[in-house]
Design a protein around this motif. Structure first.
Motif, PDB file in Angstrom:
ATOM      1  N   TYR A 130      -2.210   6.955  16.009  1.00  0.00           N
ATOM      2  CA  TYR A 130      -1.188   6.795  14.976  1.00  0.00           C
ATOM      3  C   TYR A 130       0.081   6.153  15.528  1.00  0.00           C
ATOM      4  O   TYR A 130       0.805   5.495  14.793  1.00  0.00           O
ATOM      5  CB  TYR A 130      -0.798   8.153  14.396  1.00  0.00           C
ATOM      6  N   ASP A 188       1.684   7.231   4.218  1.00  0.00           N
ATOM      7  CA  ASP A 188       2.559   6.442   3.355  1.00  0.00           C
ATOM      8  C   ASP A 188       4.008   6.423   3.819  1.00  0.00           C
ATOM      9  O   ASP A 188       4.718   5.447   3.621  1.00  0.00           O
ATOM     10  CB  ASP A 188       2.467   6.963   1.923  1.00  0.00           C
ATOM     11  N   HIS A 209       4.312   3.895   6.549  1.00  0.00           N
ATOM     12  CA  HIS A 209       4.112   2.610   5.889  1.00  0.00           C
ATOM     13  C   HIS A 209       5.394   2.163   5.176  1.00  0.00           C
ATOM     14  O   HIS A 209       5.869   1.033   5.331  1.00  0.00           O
ATOM     15  CB  HIS A 209       2.963   2.771   4.882  1.00  0.00           C
ATOM     16  N   ARG A 210       5.974   3.080   4.410  1.00  0.00           N
ATOM     17  CA  ARG A 210       7.162   2.757   3.623  1.00  0.00           C
ATOM     18  C   ARG A 210       8.365   2.447   4.515  1.00  0.00           C
ATOM     19  O   ARG A 210       9.153   1.537   4.218  1.00  0.00           O
ATOM     20  CB  ARG A 210       7.472   3.949   2.711  1.00  0.00           C
ATOM     21  N   LEU A 257       8.096  -1.023   5.852  1.00  0.00           N
ATOM     22  CA  LEU A 257       8.277  -2.013   4.788  1.00  0.00           C
ATOM     23  C   LEU A 257       9.745  -2.170   4.397  1.00  0.00           C
ATOM     24  O   LEU A 257      10.270  -3.289   4.295  1.00  0.00           O
ATOM     25  CB  LEU A 257       7.446  -1.580   3.576  1.00  0.00           C
ATOM     26  N   MET A 276      12.759   6.743  -0.642  1.00  0.00           N
ATOM     27  CA  MET A 276      12.327   5.835  -1.718  1.00  0.00           C
ATOM     28  C   MET A 276      13.479   4.898  -2.100  1.00  0.00           C
ATOM     29  O   MET A 276      13.899   4.846  -3.262  1.00  0.00           O
ATOM     30  CB  MET A 276      11.899   6.655  -2.933  1.00  0.00           C
ATOM     31  N   VAL A 328       9.326  -5.733  -8.466  1.00  0.00           N
ATOM     32  CA  VAL A 328       8.545  -5.258  -7.321  1.00  0.00           C
ATOM     33  C   VAL A 328       8.495  -3.739  -7.278  1.00  0.00           C
ATOM     34  O   VAL A 328       9.486  -3.069  -7.549  1.00  0.00           O
ATOM     35  CB  VAL A 328       9.157  -5.812  -6.007  1.00  0.00           C
ATOM     36  N   TYR A 350       6.409  -0.336  -4.869  1.00  0.00           N
ATOM     37  CA  TYR A 350       5.571  -0.006  -3.716  1.00  0.00           C
ATOM     38  C   TYR A 350       4.099   0.031  -4.102  1.00  0.00           C
ATOM     39  O   TYR A 350       3.736   0.496  -5.190  1.00  0.00           O
ATOM     40  CB  TYR A 350       5.939   1.373  -3.170  1.00  0.00           C
ATOM     41  N   ASP A 362      -0.424   2.916  -1.232  1.00  0.00           N
ATOM     42  CA  ASP A 362      -0.427   3.413   0.141  1.00  0.00           C
ATOM     43  C   ASP A 362       0.980   3.518   0.726  1.00  0.00           C
ATOM     44  O   ASP A 362       1.147   4.012   1.840  1.00  0.00           O
ATOM     45  CB  ASP A 362      -1.266   2.492   1.039  1.00  0.00           C
ATOM     46  N   VAL A 363       1.948   3.009  -0.003  1.00  0.00           N
ATOM     47  CA  VAL A 363       3.333   3.033   0.470  1.00  0.00           C
ATOM     48  C   VAL A 363       4.126   4.135  -0.224  1.00  0.00           C
ATOM     49  O   VAL A 363       4.977   4.786   0.377  1.00  0.00           O
ATOM     50  CB  VAL A 363       4.005   1.668   0.210  1.00  0.00           C
ATOM     51  N   SER A 364       3.824   4.332  -1.501  1.00  0.00           N
ATOM     52  CA  SER A 364       4.608   5.300  -2.275  1.00  0.00           C
ATOM     53  C   SER A 364       4.101   6.717  -2.080  1.00  0.00           C
ATOM     54  O   SER A 364       4.791   7.676  -2.412  1.00  0.00           O
ATOM     55  CB  SER A 364       4.554   4.941  -3.758  1.00  0.00           C
ATOM     56  N   GLY A 365       2.923   6.854  -1.550  1.00  0.00           N
ATOM     57  CA  GLY A 365       2.433   8.203  -1.279  1.00  0.00           C
ATOM     58  C   GLY A 365       1.520   8.750  -2.337  1.00  0.00           C
ATOM     59  O   GLY A 365       1.074   9.881  -2.244  1.00  0.00           O
ATOM     60  N   ASP A 367      -4.819  10.355   6.000  1.00  0.00           N
ATOM     61  CA  ASP A 367      -3.755   9.516   6.539  1.00  0.00           C
ATOM     62  C   ASP A 367      -4.313   8.316   7.304  1.00  0.00           C
ATOM     63  O   ASP A 367      -3.799   7.211   7.199  1.00  0.00           O
ATOM     64  CB  ASP A 367      -2.874  10.337   7.481  1.00  0.00           C
ATOM     65  N   GLU A 384      -6.781   6.622   6.836  1.00  0.00           N
ATOM     66  CA  GLU A 384      -7.353   5.575   5.975  1.00  0.00           C
ATOM     67  C   GLU A 384      -6.276   4.740   5.304  1.00  0.00           C
ATOM     68  O   GLU A 384      -6.576   3.813   4.559  1.00  0.00           O
ATOM     69  CB  GLU A 384      -8.251   6.208   4.916  1.00  0.00           C
ATOM     70  N   ASN A 385      -5.027   5.074   5.562  1.00  0.00           N
ATOM     71  CA  ASN A 385      -3.930   4.281   4.999  1.00  0.00           C
ATOM     72  C   ASN A 385      -4.024   2.856   5.541  1.00  0.00           C
ATOM     73  O   ASN A 385      -4.215   2.640   6.740  1.00  0.00           O
ATOM     74  CB  ASN A 385      -2.589   4.925   5.389  1.00  0.00           C
ATOM     75  N   PHE A 431      -2.000   0.883   6.337  1.00  0.00           N
ATOM     76  CA  PHE A 431      -1.052   0.651   7.435  1.00  0.00           C
ATOM     77  C   PHE A 431      -1.749   0.642   8.790  1.00  0.00           C
ATOM     78  O   PHE A 431      -1.475  -0.225   9.620  1.00  0.00           O
ATOM     79  CB  PHE A 431       0.003   1.757   7.394  1.00  0.00           C
ATOM     80  N   VAL A 451       3.902  -4.182  -3.194  1.00  0.00           N
ATOM     81  CA  VAL A 451       4.140  -4.599  -1.807  1.00  0.00           C
ATOM     82  C   VAL A 451       3.685  -3.524  -0.834  1.00  0.00           C
ATOM     83  O   VAL A 451       3.743  -2.332  -1.122  1.00  0.00           O
ATOM     84  CB  VAL A 451       5.628  -4.934  -1.562  1.00  0.00           C
ATOM     85  N   GLY A 452       3.222  -3.993   0.295  1.00  0.00           N
ATOM     86  CA  GLY A 452       2.724  -3.142   1.372  1.00  0.00           C
ATOM     87  C   GLY A 452       2.348  -4.040   2.525  1.00  0.00           C
ATOM     88  O   GLY A 452       2.712  -5.228   2.554  1.00  0.00           O
ATOM     89  N   VAL A 453       1.610  -3.509   3.459  1.00  0.00           N
ATOM     90  CA  VAL A 453       1.329  -4.282   4.673  1.00  0.00           C
ATOM     91  C   VAL A 453       0.529  -5.545   4.358  1.00  0.00           C
ATOM     92  O   VAL A 453       0.686  -6.574   5.020  1.00  0.00           O
ATOM     93  CB  VAL A 453       0.639  -3.388   5.735  1.00  0.00           C
ATOM     94  N   SER A 505       0.825  -7.424   1.588  1.00  0.00           N
ATOM     95  CA  SER A 505       1.756  -8.447   1.089  1.00  0.00           C
ATOM     96  C   SER A 505       2.612  -8.980   2.226  1.00  0.00           C
ATOM     97  O   SER A 505       3.005 -10.150   2.220  1.00  0.00           O
ATOM     98  CB  SER A 505       2.629  -7.870  -0.029  1.00  0.00           C
TER      99      SER A 505
END
Lengths: 451, 451, 451
Positions: free
Chosen positions: B63, B250, B253-254, B257, B306, C36, C38, C41-44, C56, C58-59, C61, C126-128, C130
């Motif tokens: 991780y 997440d 990730h966030r 970003l 957020m 835009v 999230y 996978d970014v917003s949770g 986690d 499998e995210n 990211f 958006v995320g990794v 994008s």
């Protein structure tokens, strides 16, 4: 406006270099066509590997690709820029490093793969693990390159690479597959082998009049800063190097952690001894660029073991001290008495710290007990059982060092004589350490007058 | 051929530096031997951690290790090369950065680890998380290093590092463990603390005649390009920095970003204000090298929240503007009126943007609702409940900024006076910004005549 | 002491550049605020994505962030430093690359995102992924930047970026979403498009008297070493580039592996042809810096397919040869006959190798069978069925190349004329390739006299 500084002769690379590159690459391509196939995790038949469902995140790629990229940066930026310290050999240092590395990694894939399949037959499998192993072998070639830097033509170096890749792979096979030695970060297979092989080659290629005729074997201000790019990438990514090919999970984690502590301690001892050995207390860039890395070399065997941060730091501290002392006292001795002209001081960065690493690995193996390792004992030392105690493993480690030194020294001498054949366009003494022999170079007039 | 440019005196590092390095490293090694052990994920007893089976791919290493390596590059290449902009201080910038960082990360592991275990007792656990936290603390020391760059000897800087690591860790402990503040990317703990601590140190060490006697406090063409290597690595990897120690998935990730958008917007505002404030509309490399990074600093607290890309870009845009304005107007004011000589302008890159980041973090906390975060609310703000509303969290964030400023300012003054003791071999005014005081330096004659 | 070398006029950036940067950034911020949000996978709220529990690890990211960082380094360090080879345009090369890239990635996120949602409606996510796609589009803009390098003001380049990002995204949408072409590494979408677009822009902006009035369009010793930093990072991370956005698991693994072999083979052919085409057998830094990368470009379409290491190496070998031949014979022809002044030779690195890559991709698609791909066939070619055979896929690949060339050529001409409007503060011929026009530059006297 754009004066052409170097007015001397070239060494006839116009046909030699293209012929060497094209012939070698064509042979490589044919052999890859005949003998290589994708590993399971690459071809997509990974599901057949185990009985359980194979998830994407279990693909070897995700365990190892970040480490591979760190190793890759060490090979091309780390080694390449570390050698740009020479004032007029920056193109050749980074450029020939690039050429030799791109060639060696292809050949290493074939030779290492061939030896891996020699028992079982079948095709050579490639994937992220073969990529890392090929980069490791390449690293050893580049260590030898550091010993002969500035004094050999690119065709000589390609020739050296052919033989060294083969000998490296044979030695690695003996150590890891026959002697069951542990050497994940290559204190023996990579560093000791590469250093003593290169030292023997440069011994055979001894140039008695080099110092008198050539004053370019030194750095200037900016070239030393370029070299620090190489140093820092090697230093930062050495934890990835030592752990790139260890088992998944806690072992990979531990290997990176131990190496990190060893390097940190090594850095402080490097600064201490560099200042102490200068009559004005001034630091020497050569020491900082090189000796601070010895802590990574010296933990190449033991980093995956339970050596603890405490042990790692002691090893790192000693490695830095030995390496600085080597630059100060042993390199001049090697040159004046043993006629070994070691351009980058690989004996100090890879040779002695490599031997130290082998010894540390043997001693740490000796202390391997179920108490310290728990169920992880067989993961680190698969051979240790009641019939094959830790002392036997330590013996195998010691034997491995002797084998490595033997193959490197004898191999280096033989290859040295091969490189003495008058067919490679070797540079004359006055052409050594001079980019203009091999490259179109333009310099401002101020530089030309200066140097 | 190889003129030795700097003819002046040295500052007596021959014994001071070795004694400092060896004594500190020996103490570190002893303390590591006594107090440190591997974390579960490192020693291989990870299976005991949870009741469920612990797979290799769940090891913390996978991780966090790629993020750690990005942070590591920021510390050694990023900070190190950013400071090579000085024309005759490149060896010291990158070399002392290397030394101070290698020392600080070891000490930080001990001090942070000690504070983590102060409640529960037991040994200090090390693993990839401690590696990242130690690098973070090191980053704060290097920020202070930027304020005093060129004007302090390496022994002074090692001494400063000892005190700063301890004070950093105490402040971090108060903020994160006692006040329950959020500060994953360290707007407060790293940037505000490091900047104001360093500004106070350089205030106490004020040199009234520095400008008159020393003209080396500026860049040349090539040194500015070297510095851009540092800038770009800091810029590219700042998303990894802010997200390195956040929760998995997440949130990590966030965080990455949001930081990425903040930096992109910051870059455009930096170019805009740099051109606008120059009477010919020319860009200033100092702004580009530094202010373009302020967007990462300013999101060090709020990036995991957020805040949305929209919010991140507004913060980044403001941070770039503030930072350029600071270089143009506030740095000259600090020097002429407050007698604060801030070599790298850390007040503009870390000080003001750090405070901005703390304020943004408090405001964003204030807006934390179940509606926006869903089940993730307790992951980001574990303390927020019906009894402890978002406004209380915001209050804690604000108090944390005040505490940080207090410890940094008072601590910086005290440590400044400690560094004034005449025992460290501090350079004279004419020796400032000069590599030749500490290093064996060779330069082409053209350079020597020039500078 | 600090002579100001460049004494000529500036081009009026004081208002133009701030207005352009601030206006564009404000528009971007507003559009991000409106359009835009999230990604899951970014917003949770990732748990809602699938019916199974979402762990986690499998995210997205963790699958893509290391690749993203490699791509990011290619964009900012790789492209940026590759272009520092010019002797007096280093600040502009790395600095405007930085500005244009930071702008383009924001705009690309919006335009690509808008086209992705054009069918379904809804906000831009958006995320990794994008982030990677935006960096890809940015890469294409930077390729065009290489063609006009030294001859355009930053406001011209920002304007070019606005139009190119839109046209790139439209072309990409046609290829990937309408024609169902495969082009994971962008041989067509990124390289062919960026090169021919840029070549048309520089054609329209042709400066007939440039060579006579300006001698700065060349390298010096140190600038070529800086450029090698860019080259090596591009070379090392190209496997990450081509595989960054492919499907997880074996496909990503295979894409990286194939690219790695192509690049290695390409390097040997680059050295071979560079020496062969020089009358003294000397290597040319321009070839090494650029042509050695053509192997990555040429595998941008086919790398994810079962092209095998053997096939990859053949493609890489050819790409290197074509690229060196292009520098030697085609670039002078383009300049003298077609009036295309291609500063960085993007036709040789991206143009011809991009077309080669498109052709290789079409041919490799033609050979796609269930036998070679097993169950992975639909993963690589989701459209191939009994109704849509491999030959149809190959046809779509070929049509995609034609579409790309058409949009790039026509778009480049139109945008070229837009950039000819006398509103951007374009440099005069004598101001080309000169940092002093845009930057505060200080150089030692020796340099000023020299150049």
């Amino acid at each position: 406006f754009k004066p052409y500084c170097y007015q001397g002769a070239t060494v006839g690379m116009r046909l030699r270099l293209p012929i060497a590159c094209i012939a070698l690459e064509v042979i490589l391509i044919i052999l890859f066509g005949v003998a290589v196939e994708y590993d399971h995790d690459v071809s997509g038949e990974a599901g057949h590997k185990t009985n359980t469902t194979h998830h994407d995140y279990e693909n070897e790629f995700y365990y190892r690709y970040p480490s591979f990229q760190d190793v890759h940066v060490m090979i091309f930026i780390g080694f390449g820029f570390l050698m740009t310290f020479l004032q007029r050999y920056g193109f050749s240092s980074v450029g020939f490093n690039f050429l030799i590395a791109a060639f060696s990694l292809q050949l290493a894939t074939l030779v290492q793969g061939f030896l891996h399949t020699i028992m079982t037959g079948g095709k050579i499998h490639v994937g992220v693990e073969s990529m890392i192993n090929a980069d490791f072998c390449t690293g050893s070639v580049l260590i030898s390159f550091g010993a002969v830097l500035g004094k050999t033509s690119p065709v000589q170096m390609l020739t050296m690479a052919v033989f060294e890749v083969i000998l490296f792979s044979v030695n690695e096979f003996i150590l890891l597959s026959l002697l069951n030695a542990k050497d994940a970060g290559g204190s023996m297979t990579i560093h000791t082998f590469g250093a003593y092989f290169g030292l023997m080659v440069t011994r055979v290629l001894y140039r008695p009049n080099l110092d008198k005729s050539n004053k370019k074997n030194s750095s200037v201000y900016h070239s030393d800063i370029f070299a620090m790019i190489g140093t820092l990438y090697l230093w930062m990514f050495w934890p990835s190097f030592n752990s790139a090919i260890t088992l998944h999970g806690d072992i990979q984690h531990r290997t990176a952690l131990n190496t990190y502590y060893s390097l940190a301690a090594c850095t402080l001892s490097t600064y201490a001894f560099s200042a102490l050995l200068n009559h004005e207390g001034k630091l020497d860039m050569v020491h900082i660029q090189n000796a601070a890395l010895a802590g990574g070399v010296a933990l190449g065997t033991a980093a995956e073991m339970m050596i603890t941060p405490f042990g790692s730091m002691i090893v790192g501290f000693l490695a830095g001290a030995i390496s600085v002392l080597g630059y100060r006292f042993i390199t001049p001795f090697l040159e004046s008495k043993l006629k070994i002209q070691d351009t980058c001081g690989v004996h100090n960065l890879h040779g002695m710290p490599g031997i130290l690493g082998a010894i540390v690995g043997a001693i740490t193996s000796l202390a391997a007990t179920k108490e310290h390792y728990g169920n992880g004992l067989t993961a680190v030392f698969p051979k240790i059982t009641s019939d094959f105690p830790a002392s036997a493993q330590a013996g195998m480690q010691a034997i491995s060092l002797v084998v490595t030194l033997g193959i490197a020294l004898i191999g280096g001498i033989i290859v040295g004589f091969i490189l003495k054949l008058p067919i490679y366009g070797a540079p004359s003494d006055s052409q050594c350490f001079e980019d203009g022999v091999y490259w179109e170079v333009y310099l401002p007039n101020a530089y030309c007058i200066e140097l």
